[in-house]
Scaffold this active site. Structure first.
Site: not given
Ligand code: IMP
Length: 436
Positions: A19, A22, A44, A46-47, A136, A150, A231, A311
């Site tokens: 976040d 990017k 996961n 979100g841009h 997420t 695999r 991420q 939040p």
């Molecule tokens: P997952 O990627 O859904 O398995 O989540 C694992 C961890 O990464 C959690 O703490 C999420 O909140 C965090 N996370 C995953 N994708 C993002 C992103 O794009 N921005 C911020 N945190 C993320």
């Protein structure tokens, strides 16, 4: 802002816990690239992009889709939920983007996110209770587990009806046993999933390609590539705050495996960092604030997850974490985002080291317990009251903001290439052209 057209291939990588903004930086740089590639993560991410005052949130399709004539590639390192991808394509088309289908290519080696991945992700989080990772809930972790185990289903398998049916049948049998006996969760029906996915398949088929070959050909033809990170480094499965991380390589090394090319094809690695820090989900966060200062950052910075709406936790700039990111990625420059949000703070803090076990540590610890005990060592800077959103040159910034940026450069030992002072494309101060 004007980025020179003679650019190298550039990777844009998050230097914090995701976040970082990017999306905006990739969007700006996309203008001068021919191809934009996602190499890891899934929906996961979100841009959030603001173009002509209109907000678009992209989860899977590279941000280049908002520029005409850019080739967008979803690389083999990405895990793709086909339903989400189709919905995103539909939304983009509805808004006049991505009208030419040949401008989106999905790797035939990318893995599919299946309904059982989502069920497992959600059920495990529920069972973890207080110790949850705060995922997420999009099935990302279980999809990568299947890839490494695999038993994942790749797009190339998906397109072959017999292979798809066999793999799906086998996986559903196995996952249902796990869902029922261990997770105490509802089981899934083969027919339902098979039918839905066959429907997606026919709509997606035209986008699937051997993207490593596409990239090789385009790079040989002199096309410029922008690699769009998802991420952030501190969520990387190897180099982040394990186990409170995502399940993929979010760092520059992930570009090679997740897009399928050699490191000599990446010429610049630009880190993106907010002027403060946020984190969504669980896990250690030494500079986290509590009370009115956190609230001010969250409200002014609109710090709510682009994917889940949660939040975000907010705190001061953590130079220990960002220095770690600079080192692990080999970052060549840093883009500092959301500097405008710091307006109105009397004092601003920078964390220069972590204190634990009666010592100051300048390096990011691998131990989760050390991270949890770490107390920030602060350096205090003067704040400012002027709004920054109209600044277009460095000297337009109040002197305290200039000093803050220069001090960060010193502490981090990296040049700032860009400062963002608002969500719009034009609300940008370009300090150094990263593409020379
Ligand atoms: P997952 O990627 O859904 O398995 O989540 C694992 C961890 O990464 C959690 O703490 C999420 O909140 C965090 N996370 C995953 N994708 C993002 C992103 O794009 N921005 C911020 N945190 C993320």
């Amino acid at each position: 802002m004007n980025v020179d057209s003679k650019m190298a291939n550039v990777a844009v990588i998050g230097a914090q816990w995701g976040d970082e903004g990017k999306g905006k930086v990739v969007d700006l740089f996309s203008d001068k690239a021919d191809i934009v590639v996602r190499f890891g993560g899934g929906n996961n991410a979100g841009h959030t992009l603001v173009v002509d005052g209109r907000k678009t949130v992209l989860h899977l399709v590279p941000s280049g889709a908002l520029h005409a004539h850019k080739l967008c590639i979803i690389g083999n390192g990405v895990v793709v939920d086909p339903e989400v991808l189709l919905e995103e394509i539909r939304g983009l088309k509805e808004n006049g983007f991505l009208l030419d289908d040949s401008l989106l290519r999905v790797s035939e080696e990318a893995h599919l996110i299946m309904p059982y991945h989502k069920s497992i992700d959600l059920a495990r989080e529920r069972l973890r209770g207080k110790g949850k990772i705060g995922t997420t809930g999009r099935g990302i972790g279980p999809a990568y587990e299947d890839k490494v185990g695999r038993v994942g289903i790749r797009f190339v398998d998906f397109l072959e009806e017999d292979t798809f049916r066999d793999k799906l049948r086998h996986n559903i049998e196995e996952k249902n046993l796990y869902l029922k006996a261990i997770l105490k969760e509802k089981t899934l029906q083969f027919d339902e999933i098979h039918e839905a996915y066959c429907g997606y398949r026919e709509k997606i088929r035209k986008y699937v390609a051997n993207t490593t070959l596409v990239l090789e050909k385009e790079i040989k033809a002199g096309k410029k590539v922008l690699f769009e990170g998802a991420q952030g480094t501190l969520l990387d499965v190897d180099h982040g705050t394990y186990p409170y991380v995502t399940s993929s390589s979010t760092v520059s090394g992930g570009v090679c495996t997740g897009a399928g090319l050699g490191p000599q094809n990446i010429h610049q690695i630009i880190g993106i960092s907010k002027a403060y820090t946020t984190r969504v989900g669980s896990g250690p966060f030494p500079t986290e604030l509590q009370g009115p200062e956190e609230q001010k950052l969250r409200e002014e910075g609109e710090e709510f997850g682009a994917t889940t709406g949660r939040p975000r936790r907010c705190g001061w700039f953590d130079a220990v974490g960002v220095r770690h990111a600079i080192r692990i990625n080999g970052m060549t420059g840093l883009a500092l985002t959301k500097l405008d949000i710091l307006t109105g703070f009397k004092k601003i803090q920078i964390c220069t080291a972590y204190r634990y076990d009666d010592q100051d540590h300048r390096e990011f610890p691998s131990s989760l317990r050390a991270m949890e005990r770490a107390q920030p060592v602060w350096e205090e800077m003067e704040g400012w009251n002027e709004a920054l959103s109209a600044a277009r040159e460095f000297t337009d910034l109040p002197i305290q903001a200039q000093r803050y940026v220069r001090r960060l450069e010193e502490i981090l030992a990296i040049p700032m290439v860009l400062i963002s002072v608002g969500p719009g494309r034009e609300q940008t101060i370009l300090l150094k052209n990263p593409f020379h």
